[in-house]
Design an enzyme around this catalytic site. Structure first.
Site, PDB file in Angstrom:
ATOM      1  CG  ASP A   1      -1.987   1.088   1.243  1.00  0.00           C
ATOM      2  OD1 ASP A   1      -2.909   1.135   0.506  1.00  0.00           O
ATOM      3  OD2 ASP A   1      -1.603   2.237   1.941  1.00  0.00           O
TER       4      ASP A   1
ATOM      5  CG  HIS B   1      -5.477  -2.702  -0.195  1.00  0.00           C
ATOM      6  ND1 HIS B   1      -4.840  -2.391  -1.222  1.00  0.00           N
ATOM      7  CD2 HIS B   1      -5.309  -2.285   0.831  1.00  0.00           C
ATOM      8  CE1 HIS B   1      -3.986  -1.313  -0.829  1.00  0.00           C
ATOM      9  NE2 HIS B   1      -4.340  -1.218   0.533  1.00  0.00           N
TER      10      HIS B   1
END
Length: 320
Positions: free
Chosen positions: A101, A298
């Protein structure tokens, strides 16, 4: 095998909390938003067992690391400076840098700006940097009428207050909504600024096996001082675009690895799928084609630790 050890080091003008385990070539693991060193809990033992010294900091503005007050103290140059300073503070001249991320842009930019100290770089979820024609907040504002979550985060104090009302519930909803376990198609993260981001997110009664109630407790504790430091990273997106102008068109030259999930919203951001397809042609030392994990959302290294660990160990050993 030693257990994970914790300590604080002086780095680039701040006090930084780190977790570390193992001996051998240094591997720095950089978490994303809204996370902490704990997001790498499944990587420590496997990488240490493979012969590496594993260090995961709480990055600037997170957890037990200092949270500078000034928004301008969270630019990409500060964040890369923290990584460079950490490597040197640990007594090393070079390291592998792995990021997920927001940690991925930090890792990629460390390799871009300081290839002399990066043995290899791996990014999870977020691909290598590609500088657009205009600042990213401007681009997303035009595409989504100000509803993209970056633009929402850029409003001073707004998301800070929304998440701080009930941090545990906020984190529970955020983690579920961006995971491969969330029902429905992968969606662009758009926010009704009047209602907030969390209002439209379902509350998961049960958490998945990879993210337990105890994991949520640990993560919630790391945000006891609020979310402003973490959100300040987003408030520098346009500033970062300005600061990285000298590297426009430059490529990441150290050995590189990219891993992402096919249910992760980030790789489906506008223009990103085409960019990922082009990576082998763009990056001279890409270790192998980008690794796509089917059904993974994610939270790449948390949702699919075995596959991520195997890929990382293969990559690190090939470069060591």
């Amino acid at each position: 095998m030693h257990m994970i050890q914790h300590r604080t080091v002086d780095v680039n003008g701040i006090r930084m909390h780190i977790a570390e385990q193992g001996d051998g070539p240094l591997v720095v693991l950089l978490h994303g938003f809204p996370e902490s060193w704990h997001s790498w809990r499944h990587q420590f033992a496997p990488l240490a067992d493979a012969g590496f010294r594993v260090v995961a900091p709480d990055q600037r503005g997170y957890g037990l690391t200092d949270h500078p007050d000034d928004v301008d103290a969270y630019t990409i140059l500060h964040l890369v400076g923290d990584v460079v300073g950490l490597i040197h503070a640990l007594g090393e001249e070079k390291a592998f840098v792995v990021g997920h991320d927001w940690g991925a842009p930090v890792a990629w930019h460390t390799a871009l700006l300081r290839p002399d100290i990066v043995r290899g770089v791996a990014g999870l979820s977020v691909p290598p940097p590609s500088r657009g024609a205009e600042p990213p907040l401007v681009t997303m504002d035009k595409k989504f009428g100000g509803r993209f979550y970056w633009n929402y985060f850029n409003r001073p104090g707004v998301a800070d207050a929304e998440f701080a009302k009930d941090p545990r519930t906020a984190l529970r909803k955020l983690f579920h909504s961006a995971s491969g376990d969330a029902p429905g198609d992968t969606k662009q993260p758009l926010v009704d600024a009047d209602e907030g981001w969390l209002a439209a997110m379902p509350y998961p009664e049960e958490l998945p096996d990879w993210f337990t109630e105890e994991d949520l407790d640990a993560l919630t504790e790391s945000f006891s001082d609020g979310f402003t430091g973490a959100l300040n990273w987003y408030r520098n997106l346009d500033r970062n675009w300005e600061l990285t102008a000298p590297w426009d068109g430059a490529v990441v030259t150290p050995p590189a690895l990219y891993i992402y999930g096919d249910r992760d919203p980030v790789p489906s951001f506008p223009g990103t799928p085409e960019f990922i397809e082009s990576l082998p042609a763009r990056m001279p030392n890409l270790h192998r084609r980008p690794i796509e994990l089917a059904g993974c959302g994610h939270w790449t290294q948390q949702e699919r630790p075995d596959e991520v660990n195997a890929a990382l160990v293969d990559f690190l050993r090939a470069c060591a």
